[in-house]
Design an enzyme around this catalytic site. Structure first.
Site, PDB file in Angstrom:
ATOM      1  N   HIS A 291       0.839  -1.202   0.000  1.00 22.76           N
ATOM      2  CA  HIS A 291       0.000   0.000   0.000  1.00 22.76           C
ATOM      3  C   HIS A 291       0.870   1.247   0.000  1.00 22.76           C
ATOM      4  CE1 HIS A 291       1.010  -0.405   4.204  1.00 22.76           C
ATOM      5  NE2 HIS A 291       0.517   0.778   4.463  1.00 22.76           N
ATOM      6  N   ARG A 292       2.084   1.095   0.494  1.00 20.72           N
ATOM      7  CA  ARG A 292       3.104   2.150   0.370  1.00 20.72           C
ATOM      8  C   ARG A 292       4.323   1.466  -0.234  1.00 20.72           C
ATOM      9  NH1 ARG A 292       2.565   6.657   4.169  1.00 20.72           N
ATOM     10  NH2 ARG A 292       0.352   7.087   4.093  1.00 20.72           N
TER      11      ARG A 292
ATOM     12  N   ASN B 139      23.387  -8.488  17.504  1.00 19.10           N
ATOM     13  CA  ASN B 139      23.435  -7.050  17.231  1.00 19.10           C
ATOM     14  C   ASN B 139      22.409  -6.264  18.061  1.00 19.10           C
ATOM     15  OD1 ASN B 139      24.246  -4.678  15.867  1.00 19.10           O
ATOM     16  ND2 ASN B 139      22.472  -4.847  14.540  1.00 19.10           N
TER      17      ASN B 139
ATOM     18  N   LYS C  70       9.552  -9.370   3.818  1.00 23.84           N
ATOM     19  CA  LYS C  70      10.606 -10.081   4.560  1.00 23.84           C
ATOM     20  C   LYS C  70      11.162 -11.184   3.681  1.00 23.84           C
ATOM     21  CE  LYS C  70      12.391 -10.133   8.764  1.00 23.84           C
ATOM     22  NZ  LYS C  70      12.399  -9.025   9.723  1.00 23.84           N
TER      23      LYS C  70
END
Ligand code: GLU
Length: 475
Positions: free
Chosen positions: A70-71, A238, A111
């Site tokens: 959608h974006r 991390n 992802k």
């Protein structure tokens, strides 16, 4: 199914995320059609390719899922791990959609993952595998600065992003925005300063903001400031390392336990995170670290008494089996999906407060957004105005000194006459984003009687934003 913890509980990771979304959709009384549109992944690609490893052909399989576009671009990391499967990648892609919406990053959710144990390969072999995976994703339309921009995740880092962006550049030398095809790149190859620490830094900023709200801290059964709070961290990768290190060195928290792959370290007086990290790098584990008690069964340490528990490793580590024993009154989800749907329910019933993954670990994607902007702008943040602000600061000092006849103390003068560099600006943008997002989450929780926890508040905010977009633009 590789995500055994979830499977053992009769629910996959994707189903677990879907249940949480369902719950939010119910609370919001969202129209069914939009609810259904939100729940499915829009597309997913599976690729398999051969690589010559020391004269032997090995096959590798990976996925990239786009939950929403959608974006654009759709955004989310690529993980290299043995446990990766399509279900997990889809669940994580959905989480990325919600994460971006919660922290107002104008991206869709995506992802990727490759089934591989990266520790088994040399750097040269990994480079060949990573570059080939990137080529496959590019050819299938799942990697480009305009539509789909990966970043580091479990088992990957700046090095892998550097190889991938170079592969993209070689294939599209005329794309002036090629640098924006990946984020989390090394700083010398178009990365932004502060991206590597960003997710852990975001966890710190999230906790700092929570502690600015005494009513919320009281709700957690805690009081006072972050200083002196006892923190248990699971995973010193991390994210866990940066979160624990900053909380210890900048906020005065005591890191009383660190849980790693090969066991846990305990020290009620506080562990030195930096030195534990160095020990792990040298020896490969925590066993034998001199300044702490060692426990082989790290999972039991999750239930140790502390003020804040930070799961920063894998999904599905807090289950119905250990949720009843967790003693921390506050959990900050630095990993994605560390608490299963059923465990979440148990913890809520027990009054444990949870800063949810979709908010708490969003620092990575926030700074990825800054990196992408930097890449499209082709200029380092602060390059144009740093010296200007320094000169302005000098003038202010001069004006004060001339009009008062007093010298401005050195420590104030130094601060006033310092222009912000890229690190400062990135941290400031991240801090602002984490503060505003938590304020909205707290407001939503307090204003809506059906919303009883931060996770639901975060999902309600995210779903409302994405649903509004679908309503306005059309599905
Ligand atoms: N892998 C990180 C996450 O799960 C970062 C994603 C990104 O920066 O695109 O949020």
């Amino acid at each position: 199914m590789s995500d055994t913890k979830f499977a053992q509980q009769g629910m996959s990771f994707r189903e677990s995320v879907e249940h949480m979304v369902d719950h939010a959709i119910d609370i919001m009384e969202l129209e069914e059609g939009i609810g259904n549109a939100l729940k499915v992944c829009q597309s997913v690609v599976q690729v398999s390719f051969p690589i010559d490893i020391e004269g032997k052909i090995e096959m590798f399989t990976g996925w990239r899922a786009t939950h929403s576009d959608h974006r654009l671009p759709s955004k989310g990391g690529i993980r290299f791990a043995m446990m990766v499967d399509q279900d997990e990648v889809e669940a994580l892609a959905a989480l990325m959609t919600y994460k971006c919406a919660i922290v107002d990053v104008p991206f869709g959710g995506s992802k990727g993952g490759l089934v591989i144990d990266p520790r088994k390969y040399t750097a040269k072999q990994l480079e060949a595998i990573t570059r080939r995976f990137a080529r496959e994703l590019i050819n299938k339309g799942y990697l480009s600065p305009a539509t789909n921009v990966p970043a580091p995740d479990m088992g990957t880092g700046p090095r892998e992003m550097g190889w991938m962006v170079d592969t993209y550049r070689q294939m599209f030398p005329n794309d002036i925005n090629y640098m924006g095809a990946l984020t989390g790149k090394p700083v010398e190859h178009g990365g932004v300063r502060g991206r590597n620490e960003a997710t852990g830094r975001g966890v710190q900023y999230a906790l700092r903001e929570l502690f600015r709200h005494p009513e919320e801290i009281k709700r957690c059964g805690l009081s006072g400031s972050l200083s002196g709070k006892r923190v248990v961290v699971q995973g010193l990768g991390n994210v866990g390392y940066h979160a624990a290190h900053f909380l210890q060195t900048e906020d005065g928290c005591l890191i009383t336990a660190i849980i790693e792959r090969d066991g846990a370290l305990i020290n009620e007086d506080g562990l030195d995170v930096q030195s534990v990290r160095e020990y792990i790098t040298e020896t490969g584990g925590v066993k034998g670290y001199p300044h702490a008690e060692y426990r082989e069964d790290g999972s039991k340490v999750l239930a140790f008494a502390c003020d804040i528990l930070i799961p920063a490793a894998l999904e599905g580590v807090i289950t119905t089996e250990n949720a009843p024993r967790i003693q921390a009154p506050l959990i900050a989800e630095a990993a994605n999906g560390p608490i299963t749907f059923e465990a979440d329910k148990i913890l809520r019933e027990r009054g444990v407060e949870i800063l949810p993954d979709a908010y708490c670990n969003a620092g990575g994607v926030v700074v990825s957004y800054f990196e992408w902007i930097r890449n499209l702008n082709h200029v380092r943040f602060g390059r144009l105005d740093k010296r200007f602000h320094e000169a302005r600061g000098q003038h202010i000092i001069q004006a004060i000194e001339e009009s008062t006849g007093h010298k401005v103390p050195d420590h104030l003068a130094d601060e006033l006459a310092r222009g912000a560099d890229e690190f400062d600006l990135v941290r400031s943008g991240l801090d602002d984003t984490m503060r505003l997002a938590l304020q909205e989450i707290i407001r939503t929780r307090n204003e809506n009687p059906k919303v009883n926890d931060y996770r639901m508040a975060a999902y309600v905010i995210a779903i409302e934003k994405v649903a509004r977009h679908y309503r306005d633009i059309g599905v």
